[in-house]
Write a protein that holds these residues in place. Structure first.
Motif, PDB file in Angstrom:
ATOM      1  N   HIS A  44     -31.248  35.229 -32.801  1.00 48.27           N
ATOM      2  CA  HIS A  44     -31.607  36.650 -32.802  1.00 48.27           C
ATOM      3  C   HIS A  44     -33.120  36.813 -32.630  1.00 48.27           C
ATOM      4  N   LEU A  45     -33.879  36.066 -33.422  1.00 47.50           N
ATOM      5  CA  LEU A  45     -35.337  36.208 -33.372  1.00 47.50           C
ATOM      6  C   LEU A  45     -35.906  35.651 -32.073  1.00 47.50           C
ATOM      7  N   ALA A  46     -35.365  34.528 -31.607  1.00 52.05           N
ATOM      8  CA  ALA A  46     -35.834  33.958 -30.344  1.00 52.05           C
ATOM      9  C   ALA A  46     -35.575  34.913 -29.185  1.00 52.05           C
ATOM     10  N   ALA A  47     -34.379  35.485 -29.136  1.00 56.86           N
ATOM     11  CA  ALA A  47     -34.055  36.422 -28.060  1.00 56.86           C
ATOM     12  C   ALA A  47     -34.944  37.658 -28.131  1.00 56.86           C
ATOM     13  N   THR A  48     -35.201  38.143 -29.331  1.00 56.67           N
ATOM     14  CA  THR A  48     -36.067  39.321 -29.477  1.00 56.67           C
ATOM     15  C   THR A  48     -37.474  39.023 -29.003  1.00 56.67           C
ATOM     16  N   LEU A  49     -38.041  37.892 -29.422  1.00 49.40           N
ATOM     17  CA  LEU A  49     -39.388  37.537 -28.976  1.00 49.40           C
ATOM     18  C   LEU A  49     -39.407  37.354 -27.461  1.00 49.40           C
ATOM     19  N   TYR A  50     -38.399  36.704 -26.920  1.00 50.93           N
ATOM     20  CA  TYR A  50     -38.321  36.523 -25.471  1.00 50.93           C
ATOM     21  C   TYR A  50     -38.302  37.869 -24.755  1.00 50.93           C
ATOM     22  N   LEU A  51     -37.435  38.771 -25.185  1.00 52.85           N
ATOM     23  CA  LEU A  51     -37.350  40.076 -24.535  1.00 52.85           C
ATOM     24  C   LEU A  51     -38.676  40.826 -24.619  1.00 52.85           C
ATOM     25  N   MET A  52     -39.348  40.746 -25.764  1.00 55.97           N
ATOM     26  CA  MET A  52     -40.617  41.467 -25.937  1.00 55.97           C
ATOM     27  C   MET A  52     -41.733  40.892 -25.071  1.00 55.97           C
ATOM     28  N   THR A  53     -41.707  39.581 -24.842  1.00 62.48           N
ATOM     29  CA  THR A  53     -42.834  38.949 -24.152  1.00 62.48           C
ATOM     30  C   THR A  53     -42.575  38.612 -22.689  1.00 62.48           C
ATOM     31  N   ALA A  54     -41.315  38.374 -22.336  1.00 61.28           N
ATOM     32  CA  ALA A  54     -41.017  37.922 -20.975  1.00 61.28           C
ATOM     33  C   ALA A  54     -40.249  38.945 -20.150  1.00 61.28           C
ATOM     34  N   ARG A  55     -39.767  39.994 -20.772  1.00 61.76           N
ATOM     35  CA  ARG A  55     -38.965  40.994 -20.065  1.00 61.76           C
ATOM     36  C   ARG A  55     -39.518  42.395 -20.316  1.00 61.76           C
ATOM     37  N   PRO A  56     -40.687  42.701 -19.739  1.00 60.92           N
ATOM     38  CA  PRO A  56     -41.271  44.031 -19.947  1.00 60.92           C
ATOM     39  C   PRO A  56     -40.427  45.159 -19.379  1.00 60.92           C
ATOM     40  N   ASP A  57     -39.433  44.819 -18.561  1.00 59.27           N
ATOM     41  CA  ASP A  57     -38.539  45.825 -18.003  1.00 59.27           C
ATOM     42  C   ASP A  57     -37.523  46.329 -19.030  1.00 59.27           C
ATOM     43  N   ILE A  58     -37.476  45.698 -20.193  1.00 58.93           N
ATOM     44  CA  ILE A  58     -36.500  46.074 -21.225  1.00 58.93           C
ATOM     45  C   ILE A  58     -37.213  46.701 -22.403  1.00 58.93           C
ATOM     46  N   ASP A  59     -36.814  47.903 -22.758  1.00 62.40           N
ATOM     47  CA  ASP A  59     -37.326  48.585 -23.948  1.00 62.40           C
ATOM     48  C   ASP A  59     -36.517  48.078 -25.137  1.00 62.40           C
ATOM     49  N   VAL A  60     -37.064  47.095 -25.834  1.00 57.34           N
ATOM     50  CA  VAL A  60     -36.330  46.437 -26.916  1.00 57.34           C
ATOM     51  C   VAL A  60     -35.915  47.431 -27.988  1.00 57.34           C
ATOM     52  N   ASP A  61     -36.818  48.308 -28.387  1.00 57.37           N
ATOM     53  CA  ASP A  61     -36.484  49.283 -29.436  1.00 57.37           C
ATOM     54  C   ASP A  61     -35.284  50.138 -29.047  1.00 57.37           C
ATOM     55  N   ALA A  62     -35.227  50.547 -27.806  1.00 53.52           N
ATOM     56  CA  ALA A  62     -34.158  51.436 -27.359  1.00 53.52           C
ATOM     57  C   ALA A  62     -32.857  50.695 -27.051  1.00 53.52           C
ATOM     58  N   ARG A  63     -32.944  49.419 -26.630  1.00 52.19           N
ATOM     59  CA  ARG A  63     -31.751  48.751 -26.105  1.00 52.19           C
ATOM     60  C   ARG A  63     -31.167  47.653 -26.976  1.00 52.19           C
ATOM     61  N   ILE A  64     -31.915  47.175 -27.982  1.00 47.70           N
ATOM     62  CA  ILE A  64     -31.455  46.004 -28.722  1.00 47.70           C
ATOM     63  C   ILE A  64     -30.081  46.218 -29.356  1.00 47.70           C
ATOM     64  N   GLY A  65     -29.832  47.391 -29.895  1.00 41.70           N
ATOM     65  CA  GLY A  65     -28.534  47.656 -30.521  1.00 41.70           C
ATOM     66  C   GLY A  65     -27.390  47.537 -29.543  1.00 41.70           C
ATOM     67  N   ASP A  66     -27.530  48.158 -28.377  1.00 43.91           N
ATOM     68  CA  ASP A  66     -26.473  48.085 -27.362  1.00 43.91           C
ATOM     69  C   ASP A  66     -26.277  46.656 -26.865  1.00 43.91           C
ATOM     70  N   LEU A  67     -27.379  45.911 -26.718  1.00 48.59           N
ATOM     71  CA  LEU A  67     -27.274  44.526 -26.252  1.00 48.59           C
ATOM     72  C   LEU A  67     -26.501  43.670 -27.254  1.00 48.59           C
ATOM     73  N   ILE A  68     -26.832  43.789 -28.530  1.00 46.49           N
ATOM     74  CA  ILE A  68     -26.157  42.971 -29.545  1.00 46.49           C
ATOM     75  C   ILE A  68     -24.703  43.406 -29.714  1.00 46.49           C
ATOM     76  N   ARG A  69     -24.451  44.701 -29.721  1.00 49.60           N
ATOM     77  CA  ARG A  69     -23.062  45.170 -29.833  1.00 49.60           C
ATOM     78  C   ARG A  69     -22.223  44.645 -28.668  1.00 49.60           C
ATOM     79  N   ALA A  70     -22.764  44.728 -27.457  1.00 46.24           N
ATOM     80  CA  ALA A  70     -22.022  44.249 -26.279  1.00 46.24           C
ATOM     81  C   ALA A  70     -21.771  42.745 -26.379  1.00 46.24           C
ATOM     82  N   PHE A  71     -22.778  41.998 -26.813  1.00 45.89           N
ATOM     83  CA  PHE A  71     -22.567  40.555 -26.977  1.00 45.89           C
ATOM     84  C   PHE A  71     -21.481  40.293 -28.006  1.00 45.89           C
ATOM     85  N   ASN A  72     -21.570  40.938 -29.166  1.00 44.13           N
ATOM     86  CA  ASN A  72     -20.560  40.727 -30.208  1.00 44.13           C
ATOM     87  C   ASN A  72     -19.147  40.952 -29.657  1.00 44.13           C
ATOM     88  N   GLU A  73     -18.970  42.031 -28.932  1.00 43.79           N
ATOM     89  CA  GLU A  73     -17.654  42.331 -28.367  1.00 43.79           C
ATOM     90  C   GLU A  73     -17.245  41.302 -27.314  1.00 43.79           C
TER      91      GLU A  73
END
Length: 154
Positions: free
Chosen positions: A37-66
């Motif tokens: 969880h923490l590695a993916a979050t740090l990666y998204l924040m530093t390597a994927r500026p196209d992703i708004d982590v605050d806005a999308r993290i919930g949907d990303l994790i929910r989709a993965f869980n499902e």
């Protein structure tokens, strides 16, 4: 809480795999650990500026869980308050980081920092509030003190 030694990463590629695997819902369920969880979050924040982590993290994790057969309900799966507390922690860590640019180096330092400890949210939330249905379903205000850099207090 029982203290666990974090599982550290041996390569930037291992971190990249988790971040991109979260986005593609291609990880195996057993890969999705606290450290992941923490590695993916740090990666998204530093390597994927196209992703708004605050806005999308919930949907990303929910989709993965499902995608791995999990459910997101009042007792299982995605937990909004814990997730956003750790997102704030990763952000704080990155503002304080004085080391190199390697993904594994940064993630490993995060994991051994206070912000990487599994119980870090309990510095800001009582156990009762943090593990409530309301906190799982949405971001609730802290009942102790707001996590640094946030306005999560009531």
């Amino acid at each position: 809480m029982t203290e666990f030694a974090p599982r550290l990463f041996d390569s930037d590629e291992a971190v990249r795999h988790l971040g991109e695997g979260l986005l593609a819902c291609s990880l195996r369920r057993e890969e999705w650990t606290h450290e992941a969880h923490l590695a993916a979050t740090l990666y998204l924040m530093t390597a994927r500026p196209d992703i708004d982590v605050d806005a999308r993290i919930g949907d990303l994790i929910r989709a993965f869980n499902e995608s791995v057969g999990g459910v997101n309900d009042d007792h299982n799966g995605y937990h909004d308050t814990i997730t956003h507390c750790f997102v704030a922690g990763v952000r704080r860590f990155l503002t304080e980081w004085q080391g190199g640019e390697g993904l594994a180096e940064r993630v490993n330092a995060l994991l051994v920092s206070p912000m990487g400890h599994r119980d870090w949210p309990l510095r800001f939330y009582s156990r009762e509030l943090l593990f409530s249905v309301a906190a799982r379903r949405g971001l609730v205000a802290s009942d102790i003190v707001a996590p640094p850099g946030t306005s999560f207090s009531g």
